[in-house]
Design a protein around this motif. Structure first.
Motif, mmCIF file in Angstrom:
data_model
loop_
_atom_site.group_PDB
_atom_site.id
_atom_site.type_symbol
_atom_site.label_atom_id
_atom_site.label_comp_id
_atom_site.label_asym_id
_atom_site.label_seq_id
_atom_site.Cartn_x
_atom_site.Cartn_y
_atom_site.Cartn_z
ATOM 1 N N ARG A 119 -38.119 -5.600 37.285
ATOM 2 C CA ARG A 119 -39.039 -6.695 36.934
ATOM 3 C C ARG A 119 -38.623 -7.405 35.647
ATOM 4 N NH1 ARG A 119 -43.308 -4.162 33.544
ATOM 5 N NH2 ARG A 119 -42.000 -3.025 32.092
ATOM 6 N N ASN A 120 -37.703 -6.790 34.869
ATOM 7 C CA ASN A 120 -37.308 -7.400 33.596
ATOM 8 C C ASN A 120 -36.642 -8.752 33.781
ATOM 9 O OD1 ASN A 120 -38.328 -5.181 32.300
ATOM 10 N ND2 ASN A 120 -36.359 -4.223 31.890
ATOM 11 N N ARG A 121 -36.003 -8.980 34.941
ATOM 12 C CA ARG A 121 -35.366 -10.282 35.163
ATOM 13 C C ARG A 121 -36.416 -11.388 35.233
ATOM 14 N NH1 ARG A 121 -36.639 -8.662 40.125
ATOM 15 N NH2 ARG A 121 -36.560 -10.090 41.913
ATOM 16 N N ILE A 122 -37.630 -11.045 35.679
ATOM 17 C CA ILE A 122 -38.709 -12.036 35.735
ATOM 18 C C ILE A 122 -39.216 -12.329 34.331
ATOM 19 C CG2 ILE A 122 -40.975 -12.563 36.687
ATOM 20 C CD1 ILE A 122 -40.368 -10.673 38.991
ATOM 21 N N ILE A 123 -39.366 -11.287 33.524
ATOM 22 C CA ILE A 123 -39.786 -11.478 32.134
ATOM 23 C C ILE A 123 -38.799 -12.403 31.420
ATOM 24 C CG2 ILE A 123 -40.128 -10.320 29.907
ATOM 25 C CD1 ILE A 123 -41.080 -7.857 31.428
ATOM 26 N N ALA A 124 -37.507 -12.139 31.586
ATOM 27 C CA ALA A 124 -36.482 -12.954 30.928
ATOM 28 C C ALA A 124 -36.521 -14.391 31.420
ATOM 29 C CB ALA A 124 -35.105 -12.342 31.163
ATOM 30 N N ALA A 125 -36.747 -14.583 32.710
ATOM 31 C CA ALA A 125 -36.702 -15.932 33.280
ATOM 32 C C ALA A 125 -37.899 -16.782 32.879
ATOM 33 C CB ALA A 125 -36.614 -15.844 34.799
ATOM 34 N N LEU A 126 -39.054 -16.168 32.712
ATOM 35 C CA LEU A 126 -40.256 -16.946 32.397
ATOM 36 C C LEU A 126 -40.298 -17.390 30.941
ATOM 37 C CD1 LEU A 126 -43.030 -15.039 34.402
ATOM 38 C CD2 LEU A 126 -41.795 -17.121 35.030
ATOM 39 N N GLY A 127 -39.501 -16.769 30.074
ATOM 40 C CA GLY A 127 -39.467 -17.160 28.666
ATOM 41 C C GLY A 127 -38.280 -18.068 28.367
ATOM 42 N N ARG A 157 -44.766 -23.386 28.627
ATOM 43 C CA ARG A 157 -43.648 -22.962 27.788
ATOM 44 C C ARG A 157 -43.969 -21.572 27.256
ATOM 45 N NH1 ARG A 157 -41.491 -26.562 23.293
ATOM 46 N NH2 ARG A 157 -39.654 -25.324 23.794
ATOM 47 N N ALA A 158 -42.972 -20.711 27.235
ATOM 48 C CA ALA A 158 -43.259 -19.317 26.923
ATOM 49 C C ALA A 158 -42.070 -18.663 26.241
ATOM 50 C CB ALA A 158 -43.611 -18.552 28.211
ATOM 51 N N ILE A 159 -42.342 -17.544 25.587
ATOM 52 C CA ILE A 159 -41.297 -16.700 25.013
ATOM 53 C C ILE A 159 -41.587 -15.255 25.387
ATOM 54 C CG2 ILE A 159 -42.547 -16.559 22.797
ATOM 55 C CD1 ILE A 159 -39.709 -16.209 21.504
ATOM 56 N N ALA A 212 -41.102 -21.111 48.976
ATOM 57 C CA ALA A 212 -41.278 -22.469 49.488
ATOM 58 C C ALA A 212 -42.389 -23.234 48.777
ATOM 59 C CB ALA A 212 -41.582 -22.414 50.993
ATOM 60 N N ASP A 213 -43.143 -22.564 47.893
ATOM 61 C CA ASP A 213 -44.263 -23.215 47.218
ATOM 62 C C ASP A 213 -43.789 -24.092 46.074
ATOM 63 O OD1 ASP A 213 -46.454 -22.254 48.688
ATOM 64 O OD2 ASP A 213 -46.372 -20.333 47.650
ATOM 65 N N ALA A 214 -44.417 -25.274 45.959
ATOM 66 C CA ALA A 214 -44.078 -26.179 44.858
ATOM 67 C C ALA A 214 -44.441 -25.564 43.508
ATOM 68 C CB ALA A 214 -44.810 -27.505 45.040
ATOM 69 N N GLY A 215 -45.400 -24.646 43.486
ATOM 70 C CA GLY A 215 -45.826 -24.032 42.233
ATOM 71 C C GLY A 215 -45.004 -22.849 41.798
ATOM 72 N N TYR A 216 -43.969 -22.491 42.543
ATOM 73 C CA TYR A 216 -43.103 -21.376 42.153
ATOM 74 C C TYR A 216 -42.424 -21.724 40.831
ATOM 75 C CZ TYR A 216 -39.982 -17.371 43.086
ATOM 76 O OH TYR A 216 -39.326 -16.170 43.040
ATOM 77 N N PRO A 217 -42.358 -20.776 39.868
ATOM 78 C CA PRO A 217 -41.794 -21.118 38.549
ATOM 79 C C PRO A 217 -40.351 -21.608 38.640
ATOM 80 C CG PRO A 217 -42.167 -18.746 38.765
ATOM 81 C CD PRO A 217 -42.818 -19.382 39.929
ATOM 82 N N PRO A 218 -40.071 -22.822 38.184
ATOM 83 C CA PRO A 218 -38.715 -23.377 38.297
ATOM 84 C C PRO A 218 -37.656 -22.522 37.609
ATOM 85 C CG PRO A 218 -40.290 -25.081 37.675
ATOM 86 C CD PRO A 218 -41.010 -23.775 37.586
ATOM 87 N N SER A 219 -37.985 -21.946 36.454
ATOM 88 C CA SER A 219 -36.990 -21.159 35.728
ATOM 89 C C SER A 219 -36.596 -19.916 36.510
ATOM 90 C CB SER A 219 -37.545 -20.749 34.356
ATOM 91 O OG SER A 219 -38.745 -20.009 34.497
ATOM 92 N N LEU A 220 -37.529 -19.345 37.257
ATOM 93 C CA LEU A 220 -37.222 -18.167 38.070
ATOM 94 C C LEU A 220 -36.462 -18.554 39.323
ATOM 95 C CD1 LEU A 220 -37.541 -15.134 38.372
ATOM 96 C CD2 LEU A 220 -39.799 -15.522 39.378
ATOM 97 N N LEU A 221 -36.766 -19.721 39.849
ATOM 98 C CA LEU A 221 -36.080 -20.207 41.047
ATOM 99 C C LEU A 221 -34.590 -20.420 40.793
ATOM 100 C CD1 LEU A 221 -36.935 -20.969 43.945
ATOM 101 C CD2 LEU A 221 -37.142 -23.334 43.157
ATOM 102 N N GLN A 222 -34.234 -20.675 39.547
ATOM 103 C CA GLN A 222 -32.839 -20.940 39.198
ATOM 104 C C GLN A 222 -32.023 -19.680 38.959
ATOM 105 O OE1 GLN A 222 -33.237 -23.517 35.807
ATOM 106 N NE2 GLN A 222 -34.311 -25.096 36.964
#
Length: 373
Positions: free
Chosen positions: A225-233, A119-121, A89-99
């Motif tokens: 946890r790899n799905r988070i790594i993939a989503a943040l990049g 921006r990240a890789i 519910a936080d506005a600061g939650y990473p948008p790419s992970l939320l999707q």
């Protein structure tokens, strides 16, 4: 976050049988966790299964202690590297992970304050890379950080650690250099030899976990946890990987999330290159330099490099032995045949090059040329 709000989110996250998907259905139907636990059995049954309803009506085992532990952890953070707990519910939650299909209900963070996610890789690879693979991970990550991209990896031995180190070397002062997504609670560091690295990341980057405090390094947590790594990049670079490896899981997840996948080719004789070659067969982009990746992602504006690159060596100036080695692992007998040099002289030259950091000694009596930074 207030203590009561923290207690509600932790109770929902810890309720047996209620995973992220069911939790999202409950939140969509009733609002915040506190409101979920105020519902009648009939109301809960309209959203969840009978087993889930029963679990929601009982306090999860260890919940009260986890609230105490987490609250104390949050209050004890360093102002320069604050500790935070982000919820869906936080506005600061990473948008790419939320999707993604399965965003974590909670994210534990420790490190630089965030105005917005950078921006990240992602840079991932073998826990047992070749010497050249480790060097590639560090140099590519350093170039990405110099260009303004944060480097996301998993704090594991090998390529992950080299990527974090390279990003810390290359990032401008004050920039978020690297993000380490770990498979334990943030009150633990695994592997232990990366304790100092984790502290440095917290000071110049960000440590991230979806797992509650006290979570040990369980085998099943690391692929997840790899799905988070993939989503943040915005893309994922695989430096070296065996055919059966977590790095290929990360690459697959990145592709499923619509992100670019990059792979560095290697020797056909190296087991650590086979995963990258398989990715290339599947359509990953072959890269030879960090610029190949940067041109695809086109970060704007690029940051100036921390130092001017060293000029390339003139082809005719390098030692004959290095030219004879090529870049594949090679044995002493093959080098004798290629150079016509006696074994004793050749061993002396190899030792000299090894001490200079230009040659690495591999298991099985093999040697490999490495590029120096």
């Amino acid at each position: 976050m207030e203590r009561d709000e923290l207690a509600g989110w932790l109770r929902l996250a810890m309720t047996p049988g209620v995973g992220p998907t069911a939790a999202r259905r409950l939140l969509a139907a009733f609002g915040l966790p506190r409101q979920v636990f105020e519902q009648s059995i009939d109301a809960l049954a309209s959203v969840g299964s009978a087993a889930q309803v029963q679990a929601l009506c009982r306090e999860p085992p260890g919940w009260a202690q986890q609230v105490e532990t987490t609250w104390a952890w949050l209050q004890a953070g360093d102002p320069a590297a604050p500790r935070r707990l982000l919820t869906l519910a936080d506005a600061g939650y990473p948008p790419s992970l939320l999707q993604t299909e399965d965003p974590p209900l909670l994210l534990y963070l420790q490190g630089l304050p965030l105005v917005q996610w950078p921006r990240a890789i992602a840079v991932v690879g073998s826990r047992n890379p070749t010497p050249q693979g480790a060097i590639n991970a560090r140099l590519f990550a350093r170039s990405f950080a110099q260009a303004g991209l944060a480097v996301v990896s998993g704090l594991a031995l090998g390529v992950d650690g080299a990527a974090h180190e390279g990003a810390l070397e290359g990032a401008p002062a004050g920039a978020l250099a690297t993000i380490a997504v770990v498979g334990t609670g943030l009150d633990r560091v695994y592997p232990r030899r990366h304790l100092d690295l984790a502290h440095r990341i917290a000071g110049r980057g960000l440590l991230v976990s979806e797992y509650p405090l006290g979570t040990r390094p369980l085998r099943e947590n690391f692929p997840r946890r790899n799905r988070i790594i993939a989503a943040l990049g915005e893309g994922t670079l695989v430096v070296e990987a065996a055919l059966q490896s977590g790095s290929l899981i990360t690459a697959r997840l990145a592709a499923e999330q619509g992100r670019e996948v990059f792979a560095i080719p290697g020797s056909i004789h190296s087991p650590q290159a086979r995963g990258c070659h398989e990715l290339l067969r599947q359509g990953a982009k072959l890269v030879e330099t960090a610029q190949d990746v940067l041109e695809e992602l086109a970060p704007q504006p690029p940051a100036p490099p921390a130092s001017a690159p060293e000029p390339a060596a003139e082809p005719g100036r390098e030692p004959l032995l290095l030219r004879a080695m090529g870049f594949d692992p090679v044995g002493l007998d093959a080098l004798i045949a290629r150079t016509g040099t006696g074994a004793a002289d050749l061993q002396a030259q190899l030792l000299e090059l090894e001490l200079a950091g230009q040659v690495a000694r591999l298991p099985g009596g093999l040697f490999q040329r490495v590029e120096r930074s």
